[in-house]
Design a protein around this motif. Structure first.
Motif, PDB file in Angstrom:
ATOM      1  N   UNK A  69       0.803  -1.218   0.000  1.00  0.00           N
ATOM      2  CA  UNK A  69       0.000   0.000   0.000  1.00  0.00           C
ATOM      3  C   UNK A  69       0.842   1.278   0.000  1.00  0.00           C
ATOM      4  N   UNK A  70       1.986   1.265   0.672  1.00  0.00           N
ATOM      5  CA  UNK A  70       2.797   2.486   0.769  1.00  0.00           C
ATOM      6  C   UNK A  70       3.355   2.945  -0.570  1.00  0.00           C
ATOM      7  N   UNK A  71       3.386   2.063  -1.550  1.00  0.00           N
ATOM      8  CA  UNK A  71       3.862   2.455  -2.879  1.00  0.00           C
ATOM      9  C   UNK A  71       2.809   2.197  -3.964  1.00  0.00           C
ATOM     10  N   UNK A  72       1.606   1.928  -3.545  1.00  0.00           N
ATOM     11  CA  UNK A  72       0.532   1.633  -4.499  1.00  0.00           C
ATOM     12  C   UNK A  72       0.301   2.786  -5.469  1.00  0.00           C
ATOM     13  N   UNK A  73       0.433   4.006  -4.992  1.00  0.00           N
ATOM     14  CA  UNK A  73       0.193   5.162  -5.854  1.00  0.00           C
ATOM     15  C   UNK A  73       1.131   5.194  -7.059  1.00  0.00           C
ATOM     16  N   UNK A  74       2.342   4.694  -6.910  1.00  0.00           N
ATOM     17  CA  UNK A  74       3.287   4.649  -8.032  1.00  0.00           C
ATOM     18  C   UNK A  74       2.717   3.782  -9.148  1.00  0.00           C
ATOM     19  N   UNK A  75       2.252   2.593  -8.781  1.00  0.00           N
ATOM     20  CA  UNK A  75       1.718   1.666  -9.781  1.00  0.00           C
ATOM     21  C   UNK A  75       0.392   2.148 -10.350  1.00  0.00           C
ATOM     22  N   UNK A  76      -0.459   2.717  -9.485  1.00  0.00           N
ATOM     23  CA  UNK A  76      -1.749   3.202  -9.978  1.00  0.00           C
ATOM     24  C   UNK A  76      -1.574   4.352 -10.963  1.00  0.00           C
ATOM     25  N   UNK A  77      -0.619   5.211 -10.713  1.00  0.00           N
ATOM     26  CA  UNK A  77      -0.382   6.328 -11.629  1.00  0.00           C
ATOM     27  C   UNK A  77       0.120   5.850 -12.990  1.00  0.00           C
ATOM     28  N   UNK A  78       0.877   4.760 -13.007  1.00  0.00           N
ATOM     29  CA  UNK A  78       1.510   4.298 -14.243  1.00  0.00           C
ATOM     30  C   UNK A  78       0.688   3.289 -15.033  1.00  0.00           C
ATOM     31  N   UNK A  79      -0.201   2.557 -14.379  1.00  0.00           N
ATOM     32  CA  UNK A  79      -0.906   1.477 -15.073  1.00  0.00           C
ATOM     33  C   UNK A  79      -2.056   2.007 -15.923  1.00  0.00           C
ATOM     34  N   UNK A  80      -2.521   1.164 -16.827  1.00  0.00           N
ATOM     35  CA  UNK A  80      -3.753   1.482 -17.546  1.00  0.00           C
ATOM     36  C   UNK A  80      -4.917   0.656 -17.007  1.00  0.00           C
ATOM     37  N   UNK A  81      -4.591  -0.483 -16.362  1.00  0.00           N
ATOM     38  CA  UNK A  81      -5.612  -1.384 -15.836  1.00  0.00           C
ATOM     39  C   UNK A  81      -5.239  -1.822 -14.431  1.00  0.00           C
ATOM     40  N   UNK A  82      -6.241  -1.825 -13.544  1.00  0.00           N
ATOM     41  CA  UNK A  82      -6.065  -2.326 -12.181  1.00  0.00           C
ATOM     42  C   UNK A  82      -7.025  -3.489 -11.997  1.00  0.00           C
ATOM     43  N   UNK A 127      -8.435  -8.753   9.199  1.00  0.00           N
ATOM     44  CA  UNK A 127      -8.875  -7.356   9.271  1.00  0.00           C
ATOM     45  C   UNK A 127      -8.805  -6.626   7.930  1.00  0.00           C
ATOM     46  N   UNK A 128      -8.276  -7.271   6.900  1.00  0.00           N
ATOM     47  CA  UNK A 128      -8.149  -6.619   5.597  1.00  0.00           C
ATOM     48  C   UNK A 128      -9.472  -6.017   5.101  1.00  0.00           C
ATOM     49  N   UNK A 129     -10.597  -6.745   5.153  1.00  0.00           N
ATOM     50  CA  UNK A 129     -11.845  -6.169   4.632  1.00  0.00           C
ATOM     51  C   UNK A 129     -12.289  -4.885   5.342  1.00  0.00           C
ATOM     52  N   UNK A 130     -11.995  -4.769   6.617  1.00  0.00           N
ATOM     53  CA  UNK A 130     -12.459  -3.581   7.345  1.00  0.00           C
ATOM     54  C   UNK A 130     -11.409  -2.478   7.417  1.00  0.00           C
ATOM     55  N   UNK A 131     -10.135  -2.847   7.348  1.00  0.00           N
ATOM     56  CA  UNK A 131      -9.082  -1.828   7.480  1.00  0.00           C
ATOM     57  C   UNK A 131      -8.454  -1.440   6.150  1.00  0.00           C
ATOM     58  N   UNK A 132      -8.098  -2.416   5.325  1.00  0.00           N
ATOM     59  CA  UNK A 132      -7.374  -2.112   4.092  1.00  0.00           C
ATOM     60  C   UNK A 132      -8.284  -1.899   2.888  1.00  0.00           C
ATOM     61  N   UNK A 133      -9.337  -2.683   2.761  1.00  0.00           N
ATOM     62  CA  UNK A 133     -10.228  -2.543   1.600  1.00  0.00           C
ATOM     63  C   UNK A 133     -10.712  -1.093   1.436  1.00  0.00           C
ATOM     64  N   UNK A 134     -11.192  -0.427   2.510  1.00  0.00           N
ATOM     65  CA  UNK A 134     -11.628   0.965   2.319  1.00  0.00           C
ATOM     66  C   UNK A 134     -10.491   1.882   1.846  1.00  0.00           C
ATOM     67  N   UNK A 135      -9.286   1.640   2.319  1.00  0.00           N
ATOM     68  CA  UNK A 135      -8.135   2.442   1.889  1.00  0.00           C
ATOM     69  C   UNK A 135      -7.819   2.195   0.416  1.00  0.00           C
ATOM     70  N   UNK A 136      -7.949   0.953  -0.010  1.00  0.00           N
ATOM     71  CA  UNK A 136      -7.719   0.629  -1.420  1.00  0.00           C
ATOM     72  C   UNK A 136      -8.743   1.353  -2.288  1.00  0.00           C
ATOM     73  N   UNK A 137     -10.020   1.295  -1.897  1.00  0.00           N
ATOM     74  CA  UNK A 137     -11.047   1.981  -2.687  1.00  0.00           C
ATOM     75  C   UNK A 137     -10.820   3.495  -2.713  1.00  0.00           C
TER      76      UNK A 137
END
Length: 169
Positions: A69-82, A127-137
């Motif tokens: 997650x700490x570097x997810x923004x790098x990949x999201x900025x560069x990708x065309x598909x997630x 705890x991923x569904x309650x803690x990380x999933x909202x952050x991913x969205x």
């Protein structure tokens, strides 16, 4: 579909899906777990870790599997598909435990990183569904121009990617 980021909880099936899609789409594949972890579970240093991902993302095409997650923004900025594998926590925990019991070494992991049972990891998966999933969205919402595929299984992802290929071709 030349730059695909595959994300999701541990045990969601990211690496398995990534291998299948890399073959189907003939794209280079990078497993973040293999790149992040050194022998005997040594972590990559943060600046070098971010720089490595910038280099990978600068390539013409790729599939990168891993959340980090700490570097997810790098990949999201560069990708065309997630592809977000939003898989049930029970299935993720089951797969993680099964992997620990029946696999000594995953091909998507660095040498010297043998499977081990880790309560902290199981707790993270729970705890991923309650803690990380909202952050991913929240992160995904920052990139409305990306093709975002949210599925609950690798099979669904492969089917959707086939459909997208047909629609583009």
């Amino acid at each position: 579909m030349k730059k695909i980021a595959i994300i999701g909880s541990g045990g969601a099936g990211k690496s398995t899906l990534a291998v299948a899609l890399a073959k189907q789409l003939d794209l280079p594949l990078y497993h973040l777990d293999r790149l992040y972890w050194g022998p005997n579970w040594q972590r990559a240093e943060r600046p070098a870790w971010a720089q490595l991902q910038q280099q990978l993302c600068g390539q013409q095409s790729w599939i990168i599997d891993g959340s980090y997650f700490n570097t997810l923004d790098i990949r999201l900025a560069a990708c065309d598909t997630v592809i977000f594998l939003d898989v049930d926590r029970y299935r993720c925990i089951y797969r993680a435990v099964k992997r620990t019991l029946f696999s000594n070494h995953r091909p998507d992991m660095a040498e010297g990183c043998h499977e081990r049972f880790d309560w902290a990891f199981i707790k993270y998966l729970w705890h991923y569904p309650t803690k990380m999933r909202p952050r991913v969205y929240q992160q995904l919402a920052c990139f409305p121009n990306k093709d975002i595929v949210v599925v609950s299984s690798g099979a669904q992802a492969i089917e959707q990617m086939k459909q997208r290929q047909l629609n583009q071709g």
